[in-house]
Design a protein around this motif. Sequence first.
Motif, mmCIF file in Angstrom:
data_model
loop_
_atom_site.group_PDB
_atom_site.id
_atom_site.type_symbol
_atom_site.label_atom_id
_atom_site.label_comp_id
_atom_site.label_asym_id
_atom_site.label_seq_id
_atom_site.Cartn_x
_atom_site.Cartn_y
_atom_site.Cartn_z
ATOM 1 N N LEU A 21 10.904 5.049 41.173
ATOM 2 C CA LEU A 21 11.888 6.064 40.813
ATOM 3 C C LEU A 21 12.165 6.985 41.996
ATOM 4 O O LEU A 21 13.316 7.316 42.288
ATOM 5 C CB LEU A 21 11.396 6.879 39.610
ATOM 6 C CG LEU A 21 12.343 7.958 39.093
ATOM 7 C CD1 LEU A 21 13.705 7.372 38.728
ATOM 8 C CD2 LEU A 21 11.747 8.687 37.890
ATOM 9 N N LEU A 22 11.110 7.364 42.687
ATOM 10 C CA LEU A 22 11.274 8.213 43.865
ATOM 11 C C LEU A 22 12.150 7.523 44.911
ATOM 12 O O LEU A 22 13.029 8.137 45.506
ATOM 13 C CB LEU A 22 9.917 8.532 44.486
ATOM 14 C CG LEU A 22 9.134 9.688 43.872
ATOM 15 C CD1 LEU A 22 7.755 9.762 44.493
ATOM 16 C CD2 LEU A 22 9.877 11.000 44.063
ATOM 17 N N ALA B 280 14.375 5.248 44.370
ATOM 18 C CA ALA B 280 15.741 5.178 43.872
ATOM 19 C C ALA B 280 16.456 6.507 44.078
ATOM 20 O O ALA B 280 17.603 6.553 44.523
ATOM 21 C CB ALA B 280 15.739 4.788 42.397
ATOM 22 N N LYS B 281 15.748 7.596 43.770
ATOM 23 C CA LYS B 281 16.353 8.921 43.962
ATOM 24 C C LYS B 281 16.656 9.158 45.445
ATOM 25 O O LYS B 281 17.714 9.667 45.806
ATOM 26 C CB LYS B 281 15.400 10.008 43.471
ATOM 27 C CG LYS B 281 15.237 10.106 41.979
ATOM 28 C CD LYS B 281 14.293 11.267 41.659
ATOM 29 C CE LYS B 281 13.874 11.291 40.209
ATOM 30 N NZ LYS B 281 12.809 12.298 39.968
ATOM 31 N N ALA B 282 15.707 8.788 46.266
ATOM 32 C CA ALA B 282 15.889 8.991 47.707
ATOM 33 C C ALA B 282 17.106 8.218 48.205
ATOM 34 O O ALA B 282 17.852 8.697 49.060
ATOM 35 C CB ALA B 282 14.630 8.564 48.463
ATOM 36 N N VAL C 225 19.857 7.523 46.578
ATOM 37 C CA VAL C 225 21.066 8.251 46.193
ATOM 38 C C VAL C 225 21.304 9.424 47.144
ATOM 39 O O VAL C 225 22.407 9.639 47.647
ATOM 40 C CB VAL C 225 20.965 8.754 44.737
ATOM 41 C CG1 VAL C 225 22.142 9.644 44.396
ATOM 42 C CG2 VAL C 225 20.883 7.589 43.774
ATOM 43 N N LEU C 226 20.236 10.171 47.403
ATOM 44 C CA LEU C 226 20.372 11.331 48.287
ATOM 45 C C LEU C 226 20.745 10.908 49.704
ATOM 46 O O LEU C 226 21.552 11.543 50.368
ATOM 47 C CB LEU C 226 19.062 12.123 48.289
ATOM 48 C CG LEU C 226 18.781 12.852 46.972
ATOM 49 C CD1 LEU C 226 17.338 13.329 46.913
ATOM 50 C CD2 LEU C 226 19.731 14.020 46.803
ATOM 51 N N LYS C 227 20.150 9.815 50.112
ATOM 52 C CA LYS C 227 20.430 9.314 51.461
ATOM 53 C C LYS C 227 21.902 8.928 51.591
ATOM 54 O O LYS C 227 22.524 9.155 52.634
ATOM 55 C CB LYS C 227 19.563 8.087 51.694
ATOM 56 C CG LYS C 227 19.294 7.760 53.135
ATOM 57 C CD LYS C 227 18.138 6.794 53.124
ATOM 58 C CE LYS C 227 17.740 6.160 54.367
ATOM 59 N NZ LYS C 227 16.529 5.321 54.130
ATOM 60 N N LEU D 68 24.293 10.297 50.185
ATOM 61 C CA LEU D 68 25.085 11.529 50.297
ATOM 62 C C LEU D 68 24.828 12.261 51.609
ATOM 63 O O LEU D 68 25.587 13.141 51.998
ATOM 64 C CB LEU D 68 24.748 12.458 49.126
ATOM 65 C CG LEU D 68 25.172 11.989 47.743
ATOM 66 C CD1 LEU D 68 24.528 12.852 46.675
ATOM 67 C CD2 LEU D 68 26.686 12.035 47.608
ATOM 68 N N LYS E 239 29.009 3.171 47.271
ATOM 69 C CA LYS E 239 29.155 2.242 46.141
ATOM 70 C C LYS E 239 27.797 1.636 45.778
ATOM 71 O O LYS E 239 27.425 1.592 44.607
ATOM 72 C CB LYS E 239 30.141 1.144 46.536
ATOM 73 C CG LYS E 239 30.488 0.180 45.416
ATOM 74 C CD LYS E 239 31.481 -0.859 45.929
ATOM 75 C CE LYS E 239 31.523 -2.091 45.042
ATOM 76 N NZ LYS E 239 32.366 -3.153 45.658
ATOM 77 N N GLN E 240 27.089 1.218 46.785
ATOM 78 C CA GLN E 240 25.775 0.605 46.543
ATOM 79 C C GLN E 240 24.794 1.576 45.913
ATOM 80 O O GLN E 240 23.893 1.182 45.186
ATOM 81 C CB GLN E 240 25.213 0.096 47.863
ATOM 82 C CG GLN E 240 25.557 -1.348 48.137
ATOM 83 C CD GLN E 240 24.421 -2.015 48.891
ATOM 84 O OE1 GLN E 240 24.307 -1.827 50.100
ATOM 85 N NE2 GLN E 240 23.582 -2.758 48.185
ATOM 86 N N ALA E 241 24.990 2.847 46.212
ATOM 87 C CA ALA E 241 24.101 3.862 45.652
ATOM 88 C C ALA E 241 24.508 4.220 44.223
ATOM 89 O O ALA E 241 23.805 4.957 43.545
ATOM 90 C CB ALA E 241 24.114 5.104 46.526
ATOM 91 N N GLY E 242 25.664 3.720 43.802
ATOM 92 C CA GLY E 242 26.115 3.991 42.441
ATOM 93 C C GLY E 242 26.858 5.305 42.300
ATOM 94 O O GLY E 242 27.041 5.812 41.201
ATOM 95 N N ILE E 243 27.294 5.853 43.429
ATOM 96 C CA ILE E 243 27.964 7.147 43.384
ATOM 97 C C ILE E 243 29.462 6.995 43.135
ATOM 98 O O ILE E 243 30.082 7.840 42.515
ATOM 99 C CB ILE E 243 27.688 7.927 44.698
ATOM 100 C CG1 ILE E 243 26.205 8.237 44.790
ATOM 101 C CG2 ILE E 243 28.522 9.195 44.783
ATOM 102 C CD1 ILE E 243 25.741 8.658 46.161
#
Lengths: 106, 106
Positions: free
Chosen positions: B8-9, B11-13, B15-17, B19, B60-64
């Motif tokens: 989970l960490l 995955a979160k990282a 997404v942040l990366k 951005l 896109k790959q990050a789901g954003i």
Amino acid sequence: MTPEEKKLLEAKAKVLKALAHPTRLWMVEKLADGEKCVCEFVDAVDADFSTISKHLSVLKQAGIVVDDKRGKQVFYTLKVPCVMNFMHCVEAVIKSQAETHAALVG
Amino acid sequence: MTPEEKKLLEAKAKVLKALAHPTRLWMVEKLADGEKCVCEFVDAVDADFSTISKHLSVLKQAGIVVDDKRGKQVFYTLKVPCVMNFMHCVEAVIKSQAETHAALVG
DNA sequence: TGGTTGTTTGGCAATATAACCAAATGTTCC
DNA sequence: GGAACATTTGGTTATATTGCCAAACAACCA
């Protein structure tokens, strides 16, 4: 884009970049519970203490945490607690992404 | 830390990366106003279109974001609009950091 | 079909990041 | 002052990211 806007974007990116690492994110989550000693991180993570220290330094430079030396130990605190708020959104992104992926697979 | 927590960490990282780059952040901010064509980004940024395209691919790959091809053009949309909410917090971090810095200087 | 436009992909060189080890720093205690 | 402890800093290597160019692809138009 004006130079000011560009600078602001870079500043924002820097903050996000500081958070964009599993270990640092974990530290920030721990710090959301309150002040922590560097030693607590060292004990909990399977990594060299110099690595831990460098990660904390990145967070500090980004303005996310502040440190306070007391005796031999150094304590870190979240400087801007709202950092935690957006984790919910990050989780929403992950969940949404997981669903999309499942839909593609299934 | 359990393997699930670790995942989970990470995955979160991720997404942040996604951005955590000035150009991508700028794109996300533009997308907060609504759907945009790749061509609009290409026109507005002083960078190769392949660079723009790769940045969009990271988002896109990050789901954003999600993409939608219509004719020759591809349109991108914010998939999880709450992404914008936490920019306020990021700005708070920057402001706090600027004040700290000013205090040190002055 | 062939040309044009819009976008993505592959490849490469430059730069940045991460993790480890070793050494340095600063603090306490004797 | 010197030993022991907690943390930071420097150096090195491995890996990842970025950005450009060129080439590929896809969709439309003549």
